[in-house]
Design a protein around this motif. Structure first.
Motif, short mmCIF file in Angstrom:
data_model
loop_
_atom_site.label_atom_id
_atom_site.label_comp_id
_atom_site.label_asym_id
_atom_site.label_seq_id
_atom_site.Cartn_x
_atom_site.Cartn_y
_atom_site.Cartn_z
N HIS A 15 4.09 10.21 -3.14
CA HIS A 15 4.38 9.10 -3.95
C HIS A 15 5.48 9.50 -5.01
O HIS A 15 6.39 9.01 -5.24
CB HIS A 15 3.31 8.90 -5.10
N ASP A 19 -3.62 10.87 -5.63
CA ASP A 19 -3.60 9.70 -4.54
C ASP A 19 -2.81 10.17 -3.35
O ASP A 19 -3.37 9.97 -2.43
CB ASP A 19 -2.99 8.43 -5.27
N ASP A 20 -1.54 10.67 -3.82
CA ASP A 20 -0.56 10.99 -2.46
C ASP A 20 0.65 11.70 -3.04
O ASP A 20 1.37 11.13 -3.48
CB ASP A 20 -0.28 9.81 -1.63
N LEU A 59 1.69 0.85 -3.60
CA LEU A 59 2.58 1.77 -4.43
C LEU A 59 2.65 1.29 -5.88
O LEU A 59 2.66 1.91 -6.81
CB LEU A 59 4.01 1.55 -3.68
N ILE A 73 -1.04 10.57 -9.74
CA ILE A 73 -0.03 10.50 -8.66
C ILE A 73 -0.29 11.46 -7.72
O ILE A 73 -0.29 10.86 -6.59
CB ILE A 73 1.38 10.73 -9.30
N ARG A 115 8.63 9.09 -2.95
CA ARG A 115 8.84 7.47 -2.99
C ARG A 115 9.22 7.24 -4.52
O ARG A 115 10.29 6.45 -4.64
CB ARG A 115 7.63 6.73 -2.85
N VAL A 132 0.06 2.63 -8.25
CA VAL A 132 0.43 4.32 -8.51
C VAL A 132 1.85 4.19 -9.44
O VAL A 132 1.75 4.85 -10.11
CB VAL A 132 0.66 5.02 -7.17
N PHE A 133 2.70 3.68 -8.86
CA PHE A 133 3.98 3.29 -9.68
C PHE A 133 3.89 2.86 -11.23
O PHE A 133 4.84 3.20 -11.95
CB PHE A 133 5.18 2.56 -8.82
#
Length: 448
Positions: free
Chosen positions: A413, A409-410, A356, A406, A416, A359-360
């Motif tokens: 996210h 990737d998924d 994470l 983002i 999240r 990605v974050f």
């Protein structure tokens, strides 16, 4: 007074020069991943992956130039936190800073675990010692950091130069060997069965992009650079340009030497270098990979605590977090950052958080790109070293690219990320909500 002046002079001398800052930026981007990168990106497109890498490098530079411009407004630590705070106020700044600090601690824990894995691969006698090795590294780097920036700087620059030796050697050899390997670039596009071109390009680009992440680290430790308003923008652009060239040469050289054989090895760069210069090539890359991830951990040990300390210096975290010792090191932030990283390692739950954290980082890029446009409007006469060309076009493209990465990737996210914002906002309200109430009361009383 003279003693204080000498101390200030010594601290200034301990800071990174432009060349040191550029090396620090290169170190922050190039990790051990580059030694495994060719296999993963070749899988989707074959030799055409090198074209996607070029495109991804351009997209990364779009984000980097946004950081380069806004860094020119500041001479202190904090990166995206400082930019967001100045452009959009304390609340947004705290959210960006709090989440950014959490993300960097998760990433450091992951890198410490990566160091242990690489160490055991190089020295198999230490098999089973993963956690002790990781924790020892964090403790040693924290102690080195407490000893002051001069010590950390010397080790970081030394490790960066050491890890660049095999990378630069491989890149130089590529120039001489690539001609003989040109047949391995045909056919240029080699899609996996059942995949389409657009999907393969997207997946490859997302993976490659992770290899470039880390350039924003320079802006977070801007206060540890000499003349930061000028040198940080230059170092950001210099380091990301050098990394882009090295990555292209490494991918190109590996494809030239191995072709589709990349998919039949767990150590593609080592095997390619061995074909170029013999067994010494594989040894150089293996040692280079270990030094590489060690250097990355050194860079994180400098950056992570200073992110937390920067938030405290702005009055948004307890003042003790920013407390410095006689060497100018933020001791409390160093201890807290190291302790949380160790807890994550012991819990065993950091791996998903580390994924994470990669990605974050995009949630740091988006407010920085938006801050470019806001600060231009609010401070039109600011004397910044570098300005992003083409008006708002590149900052808006940077925002779009971040959102696409983002999503690619998924999409979860975003959920999240929203949860992270709720947590950070709650912490902000608990710590600072009463100040706003007091201010409103004072205004009301004044009006009465």
């Amino acid at each position: 007074m003279a003693s204080n002046h000498i101390n200030e002079q010594e601290r200034e001398q301990a800071k990174f020069s432009l060349s040191g800052a550029t090396l620090y930026g290169i170190n922050a981007v190039i990790g051990s991943g580059i030694f495994l990168l060719p296999q993963a990106i070749y899988k989707g497109l074959g030799p055409a992956s090198i074209a996607v890498m070029f495109g991804t490098a351009l997209l990364t530079i779009m984000l980097a130039v946004c950081f380069a411009e806004v860094a020119g407004y500041f001479g202190k630590n904090g990166g995206a936190f400082q930019y967001s705070k100045r452009a959009f106020g304390d609340f947004v700044g705290f959210n960006v800073g709090f989440l950014g600090w959490a993300v960097t601690i998760f990433a450091w824990a992951a890198m410490a675990a990566g160091f242990a894995k690489m160490f055991i691969i190089t020295f198999p006698a230490f098999t089973g010692w993963n956690i002790p090795l990781s924790i020892t590294l964090i403790i040693l780097l924290s102690l080195m950091n407490i000893a002051g920036l001069r010590t950390s700087k010397i080790f970081t620059i030394t490790a960066t130069i050491a890890k660049l030796i095999p990378i630069v050697a491989f890149s130089a050899c590529t120039i001489f060997f690539i001609k003989n390997g040109l047949p391995n670039f045909t056919p240029f596009v080699q899609l996996e069965p059942g995949t389409n071109l657009l999907g393969a390009v997207s997946n490859t680009a997302v993976y490659i992009f992770y290899g470039f992440i880390g350039f924003e680290t320079l802006s977070i430790v801007a206060g540890e650079m000499r003349n930061p308003e000028k040198n940080v923008p230059r170092a950001i652009l210099g380091s990301i340009s050098i990394v882009s060239i090295l990555y292209m040469l490494i991918i190109g050289g590996t494809i030239a030497m191995l072709g589709s054989g990349i998919m039949n090895t767990d150590a593609p760069v080592q095997d390619a270098f061995m074909k170029m210069i013999g067994p010494a090539g594989a040894w150089m890359v293996s040692i280079g990979a270990l030094i590489s991830i060690t250097g990355l951990n050194m860079g994180e040990s400098i950056m992570v605590p200073r992110y937390g300390a920067a938030i405290a210096e702005e009055g948004l975290l307890p003042a003790n977090f920013a407390k410095q010792n006689k060497n100018g090191a933020p001791v409390v932030a160093i201890v807290i950052s190291g302790a949380i990283a160790v807890i994550l390692l012991l819990s065993g739950s950091f791996e998903s958080l580390a994924t994470l954290s990669v990605v974050f980082r995009f949630f740091q890029y988006i407010p920085t790109a938006l801050a470019v446009m806001k600060l231009r409007k609010d401070e039109p006469n600011a004397n910044v070293v570098f300005r992003v060309p083409f008006g708002p076009v590149i900052p808006w493209l940077a925002v779009g690219v971040s959102l696409l990465m983002i999503w690619g990737d998924d999409p979860m996210h975003f959920v999240r990320g929203a949860i992270g914002i709720v947590i950070a906002s709650s912490v902000y309200y608990m710590m600072h909500g009463h100040k706003k109430k007091t201010k409103i009361t004072q205004i009301t009383q004044y009006e009465e």
